[in-house]
Scaffold this active site. Structure first.
Site, PDB file in Angstrom:
ATOM      1  CG  HIS A 276      -0.467   0.004   2.523  1.00 58.96           C
ATOM      2  ND1 HIS A 276      -0.103   1.165   3.168  1.00 58.96           N
ATOM      3  CD2 HIS A 276      -0.234  -0.995   3.405  1.00 58.96           C
ATOM      4  CE1 HIS A 276       0.324   0.869   4.383  1.00 58.96           C
ATOM      5  NE2 HIS A 276       0.276  -0.438   4.563  1.00 58.96           N
ATOM      6  CG  ASP A 288       2.796   0.181   7.680  1.00 54.25           C
ATOM      7  OD1 ASP A 288       2.328  -0.293   6.632  1.00 54.25           O
ATOM      8  OD2 ASP A 288       2.116   0.413   8.685  1.00 54.25           O
ATOM      9  CD  GLU A 322      -3.339  -1.365   5.580  1.00 54.99           C
ATOM     10  OE1 GLU A 322      -3.677  -2.280   6.332  1.00 54.99           O
ATOM     11  OE2 GLU A 322      -2.657  -0.410   5.962  1.00 54.99           O
ATOM     12  CD  GLU A 323      -1.210   2.225   7.588  1.00 52.50           C
ATOM     13  OE1 GLU A 323      -1.957   1.782   8.469  1.00 52.50           O
ATOM     14  OE2 GLU A 323      -0.042   1.826   7.433  1.00 52.50           O
ATOM     15  CG  ASP A 350       1.110  -3.807   4.861  1.00 50.64           C
ATOM     16  OD1 ASP A 350       1.971  -3.001   5.254  1.00 50.64           O
ATOM     17  OD2 ASP A 350      -0.099  -3.709   5.139  1.00 50.64           O
ATOM     18  CG  HIS A 420       0.832   2.673  12.443  1.00 54.01           C
ATOM     19  ND1 HIS A 420      -0.343   2.086  12.881  1.00 54.01           N
ATOM     20  CD2 HIS A 420       1.054   2.167  11.208  1.00 54.01           C
ATOM     21  CE1 HIS A 420      -0.799   1.262  11.962  1.00 54.01           C
ATOM     22  NE2 HIS A 420       0.026   1.287  10.940  1.00 54.01           N
TER      23      HIS A 420
HETATM   24 ZN   LIG Z   1       0.871  -1.424   6.290  1.00 57.27          ZN
END
Ligand SMILES: [Zn+2]
Length: 453
Positions: A276, A288, A322-323, A350, A420
């Site tokens: 993503h 990520d 995606e997030e 991912d 994140h």
């Molecule tokens: Zn991810």
């Protein structure tokens, strides 16, 4: 005559096996000596940076990956439109203990969760009530009313698989605010989903319950969660000030980015490989999931650079959002169905750009057995981990169209230190591990392309 017939029967099998070994070796050697993954990830993370859906970074990453795949001469490169949610953090998130008898005012390391409604510039103050889980919250019932719920459930250190530990603690972040609001809470603080104790707060998605007020939901670092819990034990009337500025804006037009090499024998059979393109709005989205996107592009680039023509159609896909919405993955599956496309496999990277150990999968018994039958060819590259269930968030919506869903399975022990956060940057990615991941995906794509699945 009999002898010749026998030779004809076994020879193609032998030759094919030999070719597989040689070709997979060539994939790894080419990637590890002439790969483009590291330089491409550097550009995506350093020149473009973080890329939350609807942000300028997301738009820039769409345009850049499109141009990159065009520059590699893929057979076709196109954008697939998709409306995405557009959330903005809107300013600095502030969490302060305001009345500690020991320390007075203490500011905590805080980061509002995605899709949250901010408190506005005036903030709010409230007393805390600490729980370790949603179940504990529910058991408190009325006592939650008018309070700020402090979710302090740690990731379970006994779980060897980091994703299982994450999954076990995830509900407090993803649905804690919705559940607390239902009971009349005025806000939530959430212990960051990290296996270690440090000062870095982790954001991530959360979903409100649409029938109840959208109360602020803010993550604090694990070290601050421990501090807050200790102070609360001595002083139950501890109060905190919350200030955040998040806001959902109208949905915005964005894109999945798709590049293809057309198949020479069975072009209608599609093997999709991707990651993503969006990331959270802090750090650089390196592990990520910049890593996964760049690895997917590299699979097709390796084919081109070695002069290989695939039998089936290979498709590199950069899914958007995606997030905080998964709209890209959903739209991709919807369009595939509407067009009557036939995906035989969808592969997602991912889980970070770390050392690959194998692949997880979801599919029929026959599909999964076929994947595992390649164990001997993959083992020399330390890809031993082929039997666990799994896949990927963005490829999940393709499930009912019949392809095997496959996730690259790296060693993710360090993933949740960064996940994140502002620490998910290019420097946290190891070149060789990233390249080994790209080569692993290319080897698997090669096998599926040659043999079907
Ligand atoms: Zn991810």
């Amino acid at each position: 005559m009999k002898k010749i017939l026998f030779l004809l029967l076994i020879l193609p099998g032998l030759l094919l096996a030999q070719n597989h070994e040689t070709n997979i070796k060539l994939i790894f050697e080419t990637e590890l000596s002439q790969g483009h993954t590291y330089q491409n990830l550097r550009y995506l993370t350093k020149k473009i940076g973080h890329r939350l859906a609807g942000s300028p970074g997301a738009a820039a990453s769409v345009e850049w990956t499109r141009q990159l795949m065009e520059s590699y001469g893929f057979d076709t490169v196109y954008l697939q439109p998709v409306m995405v949610p557009h959330w903005e953090r809107g300013g600095k998130d502030v969490v302060k203990i305001v009345n500690s008898s020991k320390h007075g005012t203490v500011e905590l390391n805080a980061l509002a969760l995605g899709n949250t409604q901010g408190t506005g510039p005036k903030g709010l103050v409230g007393e805390l009530i600490e729980v370790k889980s949603i179940e504990e919250l529910r058991a408190l019932g009325e006592k939650v009313k008018g309070k700020i719920v402090f979710f302090n459930g740690p990731m379970d250190p006994r779980k060897v698989d980091a994703f299982q530990a994450y999954g076990g603690a995830n509900a407090q972040r993803s649905s804690g605010a919705g559940e607390a609001s239902k009971l009349g809470a005025i806000g939530t603080l959430v212990r960051s989903l990290s296996p270690t104790v440090n000062d870095i707060p982790h954001t991530g998605n959360q979903r409100y319950n649409p029938d109840f007020p959208k109360i602020p939901a803010i993550a604090i670092s694990t070290a601050d969660a421990e501090l807050l819990s200790d102070l609360l034990e001595d002083q139950p009337d501890l109060r905190v000030y919350l200030e955040s500025h998040g806001e959902m804006k109208p949905d915005q037009l964005s894109y999945n980015v798709i590049g293809e090499l057309w198949g020479s024998e069975k072009p209608e059979e599609i093997i999709a490989v991707g990651g993503h393109l969006d990331s959270w709005d802090v750090g650089e989205g390196a592990h990520d999931d910049g890593a996964g996107c760049i690895q997917a592009i590299e699979v097709l680039r390796l084919y081109k650079s070695m002069g290989w023509k695939p039998k089936r159609t290979l498709r590199a896909v950069m899914w958007m959002n995606e997030e905080n919405g998964l709209r890209g993955g959903q739209e991709y599956a919807k369009v595939a169905k509407a067009k009557g496309e036939k995906h035989i496999a969808a592969i997602e990277s991912d889980s970070g750009g770390f050392l690959p150990t194998g692949f997880t999968s979801t599919g029929t018994e026959a599909q999964r057995a076929k994947l595992q039958s390649w164990g001997d060819l993959l083992l020399p590259y330390q890809l031993w981990n082929l039997d666990k269930p799994g896949g990927g968030a963005d490829i999940g919506p393709l499930r009912d169209q019949g392809p095997i869903l496959i996730g690259l399975k790296p060693d993710s022990q360090r993933y949740f230190y960064l996940h994140h956060t502002e620490a998910d940057v290019f420097e946290a990615v190891d070149q060789r591990e990233l390249e080994l991941g790209a080569a692993a995906m290319a080897a698997l794509v090669y096998l599926i392309d040659q043999e079907g699945i």
